[in-house]
Write an enzyme that holds these catalytic residues in place. Structure first.
Site, PDB file in Angstrom:
ATOM      1  N   SER A 125       0.828  -1.208   0.000  1.00 18.40           N
ATOM      2  CA  SER A 125       0.000   0.000   0.000  1.00 18.40           C
ATOM      3  C   SER A 125       0.859   1.253   0.000  1.00 18.40           C
ATOM      4  O   SER A 125       1.950   1.275   0.561  1.00 18.40           O
ATOM      5  CB  SER A 125      -0.891  -0.010   1.253  1.00 18.40           C
ATOM      6  OG  SER A 125      -1.534   1.236   1.418  1.00 18.40           O
ATOM      7  N   TYR A 150      -1.857  -0.935  10.873  1.00 14.89           N
ATOM      8  CA  TYR A 150      -2.117  -1.520   9.546  1.00 14.89           C
ATOM      9  C   TYR A 150      -0.966  -1.163   8.606  1.00 14.89           C
ATOM     10  O   TYR A 150      -0.359  -2.037   7.981  1.00 14.89           O
ATOM     11  CB  TYR A 150      -3.446  -1.000   8.972  1.00 14.89           C
ATOM     12  CG  TYR A 150      -3.500  -1.153   7.467  1.00 14.89           C
ATOM     13  CD1 TYR A 150      -3.268  -0.067   6.627  1.00 14.89           C
ATOM     14  CD2 TYR A 150      -3.722  -2.401   6.901  1.00 14.89           C
ATOM     15  CE1 TYR A 150      -3.263  -0.216   5.248  1.00 14.89           C
ATOM     16  CE2 TYR A 150      -3.712  -2.560   5.520  1.00 14.89           C
ATOM     17  CZ  TYR A 150      -3.477  -1.457   4.705  1.00 14.89           C
ATOM     18  OH  TYR A 150      -3.461  -1.612   3.334  1.00 14.89           O
ATOM     19  N   LYS A 154       2.261  -3.505   6.656  1.00 21.91           N
ATOM     20  CA  LYS A 154       2.664  -3.503   5.238  1.00 21.91           C
ATOM     21  C   LYS A 154       4.164  -3.237   5.125  1.00 21.91           C
ATOM     22  O   LYS A 154       4.869  -3.871   4.336  1.00 21.91           O
ATOM     23  CB  LYS A 154       1.873  -2.442   4.457  1.00 21.91           C
ATOM     24  CG  LYS A 154       0.406  -2.775   4.274  1.00 21.91           C
ATOM     25  CD  LYS A 154       0.202  -4.102   3.546  1.00 21.91           C
ATOM     26  CE  LYS A 154      -1.269  -4.433   3.353  1.00 21.91           C
ATOM     27  NZ  LYS A 154      -1.477  -5.764   2.729  1.00 21.91           N
TER      28      LYS A 154
HETATM   29  C1  WQD Z   1      -9.724   9.147   1.060  1.00 20.63           C
HETATM   30  C2  WQD Z   1      -9.952  10.623   1.321  1.00 20.63           C
HETATM   31  C3  WQD Z   1     -10.371  11.169   3.608  1.00 20.63           C
HETATM   32  C4  WQD Z   1     -14.220   9.174   3.966  1.00 20.63           C
HETATM   33  C5  WQD Z   1      -7.091   4.148   3.077  1.00 20.63           C
HETATM   34  C6  WQD Z   1      -5.947   3.333   3.552  1.00 20.63           C
HETATM   35  C7  WQD Z   1      -5.203   2.792   2.372  1.00 20.63           C
HETATM   36  C8  WQD Z   1      -6.159   2.019   1.506  1.00 20.63           C
HETATM   37  C9  WQD Z   1      -7.314   2.925   1.075  1.00 20.63           C
HETATM   38  C10 WQD Z   1      -6.006  -0.274   2.178  1.00 20.63           C
HETATM   39  C11 WQD Z   1      -9.263  11.098   2.587  1.00 20.63           C
HETATM   40  C12 WQD Z   1     -11.581  11.488   2.742  1.00 20.63           C
HETATM   41  C13 WQD Z   1     -13.007   9.638   3.489  1.00 20.63           C
HETATM   42  C14 WQD Z   1     -15.271  10.104   4.256  1.00 20.63           C
HETATM   43  C15 WQD Z   1     -13.838  11.894   3.564  1.00 20.63           C
HETATM   44  N1  WQD Z   1      -6.645   0.892   2.196  1.00 20.63           N
HETATM   45  N2  WQD Z   1     -12.840  10.978   3.290  1.00 20.63           N
HETATM   46  N3  WQD Z   1     -15.035  11.426   4.045  1.00 20.63           N
HETATM   47  O1  WQD Z   1      -7.491   7.015   3.914  1.00 20.63           O
HETATM   48  O2  WQD Z   1      -6.669   7.605   1.563  1.00 20.63           O
HETATM   49  O3  WQD Z   1      -6.613   5.233   2.328  1.00 20.63           O
HETATM   50  O4  WQD Z   1      -7.933   3.371   2.273  1.00 20.63           O
HETATM   51  O5  WQD Z   1      -5.013  -0.547   1.590  1.00 20.63           O
HETATM   52  O6  WQD Z   1      -4.182   1.975   2.860  1.00 20.63           O
HETATM   53  O7  WQD Z   1      -5.091   4.177   4.279  1.00 20.63           O
HETATM   54  O8  WQD Z   1      -8.779   6.301   1.840  1.00 20.63           O
HETATM   55  O9  WQD Z   1     -11.136   6.489   1.166  1.00 20.63           O
HETATM   56  O10 WQD Z   1     -10.571   6.469   3.654  1.00 20.63           O
HETATM   57  O11 WQD Z   1     -10.030   8.470   2.277  1.00 20.63           O
HETATM   58  O12 WQD Z   1     -13.657  13.106   3.383  1.00 20.63           O
HETATM   59  O13 WQD Z   1     -16.386   9.745   4.694  1.00 20.63           O
HETATM   60  O14 WQD Z   1     -11.342  10.835   1.521  1.00 20.63           O
HETATM   61  O15 WQD Z   1     -10.182  12.194   4.561  1.00 20.63           O
HETATM   62  O16 WQD Z   1      -8.805  12.420   2.364  1.00 20.63           O
HETATM   63  P1  WQD Z   1      -7.354   6.657   2.480  1.00 20.63           P
HETATM   64  P2  WQD Z   1     -10.202   6.881   2.257  1.00 20.63           P
END
Ligand code: WQD
Length: 339
Positions: A125, A150, A154
């Site tokens: 990741s 997590y 990785k």
């Molecule tokens: C993306 C953006 C949030 C939800 C994580 C893991 C990564 C991978 C993918 C496994 C961020 C914003 C989110 C919401 C929002 N997983 N957001 N409102 O955190 O980039 O990555 O998931 O491998 O390892 O770290 O993904 O989709 O949670 O967030 O504003 O209700 O969307 O703040 O900026 P993230 P995400």
């Protein structure tokens, strides 16, 4: 036909990769303990590929079960290892579950196939980069202290793989560092299936749009980005799945040793751009508000994918609009056909 073991093969990326393996002429064998996936996905995969792939249900932390599997399926050519716990927030609350599940399963696989001429593709990741010093981030960027257990699993997993290759107990290994996988198969028969309230942006958007969830909260619009919301490199899950085939092909054509590849589009999109793209392609006005920042979020990250393009002979073909529309078609399919 080359047999490829797909651990976590009923999960989001695993199921799409099983489909692309069949499209590429491989013979996938799925192992999944169903701890974070739904057995119904096996039938959904069958609807796409025309047959039900071999499936074994057991926990890869159980070395005895893995050895019994190997006695049954003894001529595996390649392994794609997806099986792992992956919820950042949960890993903070329950770190030992993550260290046990993610590390024991990997070590068991390496011990079971020690010294064998088997290709191994590992699901890593972009989390390993933390907030990169330079953007776009390349594979040579320093691995930053993990922001969650997590992410740490990785990082540790990549170190375990490097050491195993250096010691000769694993011969040919590729780690794939995913950016943000989103979207669903064009058939709308498989897609992301979060259990409980989605932690990730796109499944929350689609569930809010279909009426399963309430208002979307955009976690912060006071970042130093074009519209104040965070930037990520969103990649269509089908493009991501195809990269695993490209990695297997490289491993099967004389590659030896260990290497790492970024899997993204090479472009960053803000949260608000994702919201607007969804509204544009679906014609649906989303119910969202700006809320406080989420702890642990990095401000912006997107990948330099030139190494993957050059060495894997792979690049993404699907754009943000297609990602949003396919995610929406899958959400509508689920509403009409609960699994
Ligand atoms: C993306 C953006 C949030 C939800 C994580 C893991 C990564 C991978 C993918 C496994 C961020 C914003 C989110 C919401 C929002 N997983 N957001 N409102 O955190 O980039 O990555 O998931 O491998 O390892 O770290 O993904 O989709 O949670 O967030 O504003 O209700 O969307 O703040 O900026 P993230 P995400």
């Amino acid at each position: 036909m080359a047999k490829v073991l797909v651990t976590g093969g009923l999960g989001f990326i695993g199921s799409h990769t099983v489909v692309e393996l069949v499209n590429a002429g491989y013979d996938p064998i799925i192992i999944d303990d169903l701890s974070n996936s739904n057995i119904a996905i096996l039938n959904q995969i069958a609807k796409i590929i025309g047959f039900k792939p071999a499936f074994y249900q057991f926990d890869l932390c159980d070395a005895t079960a893995l050895n019994q599997f190997i006695l049954k399926e003894d001529n595996i050519n390649g392994i794609i290892h997806f099986a792992a716990s992956k919820a950042v927030g949960e890993s903070v609350d329950n770190p030992l579950k993550y260290y046990r599940n993610n590390l024991y399963s990997l070590v068991n696989i390496l011990e079971a196939y020690k010294g064998k001429d088997v290709s191994l593709v590992f699901s890593s990741s972009c989390t390993v980069y933390g907030q990169p010093d330079e953007l776009p981030v390349t594979e040579n960027a320093p691995v930053k202290p993990a922001q969650s257990p997590y992410g740490n699993t990785k990082q540790i997993s990549e170190e375990i793989l490097k050491d195993a290759v250096a010691a000769g107990s694993a011969k040919k290994v590729i780690s794939l560092r995913y950016f943000n996988p989103v979207g669903a198969h064009p058939s709308a028969l498989i897609g992301e299936l979060p259990i409980g309230t989605p932690q990730n942006l796109v499944p929350f958007i689609t569930q809010s749009a279909i009426g399963k969830r309430g208002k979307i909260t955009v976690f912060g619009d006071d970042y130093n980005t074009k519209d104040g919301s965070c930037v990520r490199d969103y990649i269509h899950v089908v493009d991501l799945a195809k990269a695993h085939i490209a990695a297997l092909n490289l491993l099967g054509n004389g590659f030896t040793g260990y290497d790492v590849f970024n899997l993204g589009t090479g472009q960053g999109s803000t949260v608000l751009e994702i919201v607007n793209a969804f509204e544009k392609v679906t014609g649906i006005k989303l119910n969202y508000e700006i809320g406080p920042r989420r702890a642990g979020d990095v401000e912006q990250v997107w990948g330099d994918v030139s190494k993957s393009t050059k060495k894997l002979n792979w690049k993404t073909e699907l754009n943000i609009e297609t990602m949003m529309l396919s995610a929406w078609e899958w959400e509508k399919y689920l509403a009409a056909n609960p699994l």
